[in-house]
Design an enzyme around this catalytic site. Structure first.
Site, mmCIF file in Angstrom:
data_model
loop_
_atom_site.group_PDB
_atom_site.id
_atom_site.type_symbol
_atom_site.label_atom_id
_atom_site.label_comp_id
_atom_site.label_asym_id
_atom_site.label_seq_id
_atom_site.Cartn_x
_atom_site.Cartn_y
_atom_site.Cartn_z
ATOM 1 N N GLU A 4 3.253 -10.163 9.936
ATOM 2 C CA GLU A 4 4.214 -9.057 9.855
ATOM 3 C C GLU A 4 3.573 -7.740 9.454
ATOM 4 O O GLU A 4 4.174 -6.681 9.598
ATOM 5 C CB GLU A 4 5.334 -9.399 8.883
ATOM 6 C CG GLU A 4 4.941 -9.407 7.422
ATOM 7 C CD GLU A 4 6.150 -9.584 6.515
ATOM 8 O OE1 GLU A 4 6.321 -8.727 5.629
ATOM 9 O OE2 GLU A 4 6.900 -10.556 6.689
ATOM 10 N N GLU A 19 21.120 -18.458 22.841
ATOM 11 C CA GLU A 19 22.479 -18.916 23.124
ATOM 12 C C GLU A 19 23.131 -18.176 24.289
ATOM 13 O O GLU A 19 24.169 -18.604 24.797
ATOM 14 C CB GLU A 19 23.356 -18.775 21.874
ATOM 15 C CG GLU A 19 23.060 -19.791 20.783
ATOM 16 C CD GLU A 19 23.261 -21.227 21.234
ATOM 17 O OE1 GLU A 19 24.212 -21.492 21.991
ATOM 18 O OE2 GLU A 19 22.445 -22.087 20.858
#
Length: 304
Positions: free
Chosen positions: A117, A86
């Site tokens: 992960e 954004e």
């Protein structure tokens, strides 16, 4: 054993307030979730000084040509992506200035990549592949504070000389110890035990919002509370740009439209041209000297 580690994590505890959630009607479930969410902002407030220090580090590095990299796995990685993507349309910055890295790569945005992960070396390699340098800031995000992928990235980033931040939700975590500046938000047990996409994810998003928004304010990307470097990349944003000019300068729509066109769609330049009465080239020269800060540019011409 991992199970012992998990048992000691605040975010893996059982929430006493929601033990009967499965017996509630729909409204009751919503109220329980909402009541827990109300506590998140207060938990974030407890770390406002650390967040402010982190912003100062980010701005200092950016002014030296550095970038901000979020790195995380699962929900934490996606939160970083949400914030990073954004920044260019909102503040007109290059897509490389704020980046996000997620364990398992882009496919992990939509689908869990098993085992990603848990791989410290993968975290290190992803940092290498992005061309991270000593000028950059690495911000590891993980509710648990123990994600191996993120720790691997943070450790290598420290070797490079990066500024290393962390956003975690458990006290005294390994990630907090690895970070130059840890941001530890204690949101408590989740509504559903271990579902860290809930309060933990909300807190992470709030902190990321603060880090980039405050950094952009301090980088001159905001005038008053207006996004003056917004990119006019679609019809909605073109109209928003005109409205911002109208609000900042009290001109009519047609005047805002005219100056936006003259300023090559730069809202900031259009505003400064109107307020200063200068032509485009003169206005741009002064803005550039003041590193894009409209307020400072206006002060500088008052002294002439």
């Amino acid at each position: 054993m991992l199970i012992k580690t998990l048992e000691n994590l605040v975010t893996e505890g059982r929430n006493k307030n929601t033990l009967q959630i499965d017996k509630e009607d729909t409204l009751g479930i919503i109220e329980l979730i909402n009541n827990e969410d109300k506590t998140v902002a207060y938990a974030v407030e407890e770390q406002k000084e650390s967040i402010a220090k982190a912003v100062n580090i980010i701005v200092d590095r950016m002014k030296q040509g550095g970038r901000l990299f979020y790195i995380g796995a699962g929900t934490s990685g996606r939160i970083g992506i949400l914030d990073a993507t954004e920044c260019p349309p909102t503040y007109g910055v290059d897509f490389e200035l704020v980046q996000a890295i997620i364990a398992g790569g882009n496919q992990a945005i939509f689908k869990a990549i098993e085992g990603a992960e848990d791989d410290k070396e993968l975290g290190k390699q992803d940092i290498i592949d992005r061309g991270v340098t000593s000028k950059d800031v690495i911000c590891g995000i993980a509710a648990s504070g123990r994600t191996p992928y993120v720790i691997g990235a943070m450790e290598y980033a420290k070797e490079l000389g990066c500024a290393v931040l962390s956003i975690t939700m458990n006290p005294n975590s390994e990630m907090s110890k690895k970070a130059d500046l840890p941001i530890n938000i204690i949101v408590g047990a989740e509504v559903i035990m271990g579902s860290t996409r809930m309060k933990s994810g909300t807190a992470q998003k709030m902190v990321c919002n603060m880090l980039t928004t405050a950094s952009m304010v301090k980088m001159g990307k905001v005038y008053s509370n207006l996004m003056v470097d917004v990119k006019t990349s679609n019809e909605k944003l073109v109209e928003r740009a005109k409205r911002i000019i109208m609000i900042a300068t009290n001109v009519k729509y047609d005047v805002a439209e005219k100056f936006l066109e003259e300023a090559d769609n730069s809202v900031k330049l259009a505003i400064f041209m109107i307020k200063s009465g200068l032509d485009k080239d003169s206005a741009k020269s002064i803005l550039d000297r003041q590193e894009g800060y409209i307020s400072e540019a206006l002060k500088s011409i008052e002294k002439l």
